[in-house]
Design an enzyme around this catalytic site. Sequence first.
Site, PDB file in Angstrom:
ATOM      1  N   PHE A  14      -5.328  21.174  35.103  1.00  0.00           N
ATOM      2  CA  PHE A  14      -5.243  21.995  34.588  1.00  0.00           C
ATOM      3  C   PHE A  14      -4.136  22.705  35.115  1.00  0.00           C
ATOM      4  CE2 PHE A  14      -9.798  20.587  33.867  1.00  0.00           C
ATOM      5  CZ  PHE A  14     -10.187  20.238  33.040  1.00  0.00           C
ATOM      6  N   SER A  46      -3.442  19.966  42.647  1.00  0.00           N
ATOM      7  CA  SER A  46      -2.920  20.958  42.795  1.00  0.00           C
ATOM      8  C   SER A  46      -2.830  20.482  45.022  1.00  0.00           C
ATOM      9  CB  SER A  46      -3.634  22.312  43.258  1.00  0.00           C
ATOM     10  OG  SER A  46      -4.966  21.951  43.801  1.00  0.00           O
ATOM     11  N   HIS A 138     -15.698  28.688  37.425  1.00  0.00           N
ATOM     12  CA  HIS A 138     -14.544  30.143  37.199  1.00  0.00           C
ATOM     13  C   HIS A 138     -15.764  30.489  36.328  1.00  0.00           C
ATOM     14  CE1 HIS A 138     -11.017  27.525  37.330  1.00  0.00           C
ATOM     15  NE2 HIS A 138     -10.645  28.438  36.451  1.00  0.00           N
ATOM     16  N   ASP A 164      -6.117  30.259  37.052  1.00  0.00           N
ATOM     17  CA  ASP A 164      -6.429  31.160  35.489  1.00  0.00           C
ATOM     18  C   ASP A 164      -6.758  32.661  35.387  1.00  0.00           C
ATOM     19  OD1 ASP A 164      -6.587  28.153  34.595  1.00  0.00           O
ATOM     20  OD2 ASP A 164      -7.881  28.396  36.217  1.00  0.00           O
TER      21      ASP A 164
HETATM   22 MG    MG Z   1      -7.739  26.285  37.296  1.00  0.00          MG
END
Ligand code: MG
Length: 207
Positions: A14, A46, A138, A164
């Site tokens: 993402f 990442s 999250h 985010d």
């Molecule tokens: Mg993320």
Amino acid sequence: MDTGIKIIHNIKGFLSEDEGQTLYEYARIVSRSGPCLEIGSYCGKSAFYLGTACRETGNVLFSIDHHHGSEEQQPGEAYFDPAVFDCQPFCIDTFPYFRRTLARAGLENTVVPLVCRSELAARAWNTPLGLVFIDGGHSYPAVKMDYDVWHKHILPGGYLLIHDIFQDSVQGGQAPYDVYRQAVSSGNFKEEPMVGTLGILRKIAGM
Ligand code: MG
């Protein structure tokens, strides 16, 4: 970074290209001072950017994930992906995807996978870090825990990056942004301009 373009387009994740490139650039600078650490490996997107930078400086990336998916990735939730669901133990399992990314990107001698919860990895941690990237669960408790257990290990002059960050609740969940604001309020971090939804904080003081 102009290598690995084909690899990166085949990794689930993402992170935008701009955000990934930014991770690479910061890691390339700070990994000369200390290793990098990320929370939330998922399928290795990442880790591809951070790990490539660490490989160039001869340092390492610690990459933490239990690989069973965060809350929003469970069956029935918004980010559920049936491709990473394993019917036998009836759970998400992204570790095979992560390993495949490391092998394809030539990062097996640079990235140290820690397959566990973030707070367990932190329990006996004693190594100063050049950069910490938070992109795990999250929910507020998950992001807050990741911040609480890892921020103190960042070297002065090092970076805390949080993915985010949505300043407007219409665009996304507020937990990463709430924790980002707490880090700024602590007086230990200085804000740098965001890239996409990537919050960038430079450690200026404190332990
Ligand atoms: Mg993320």
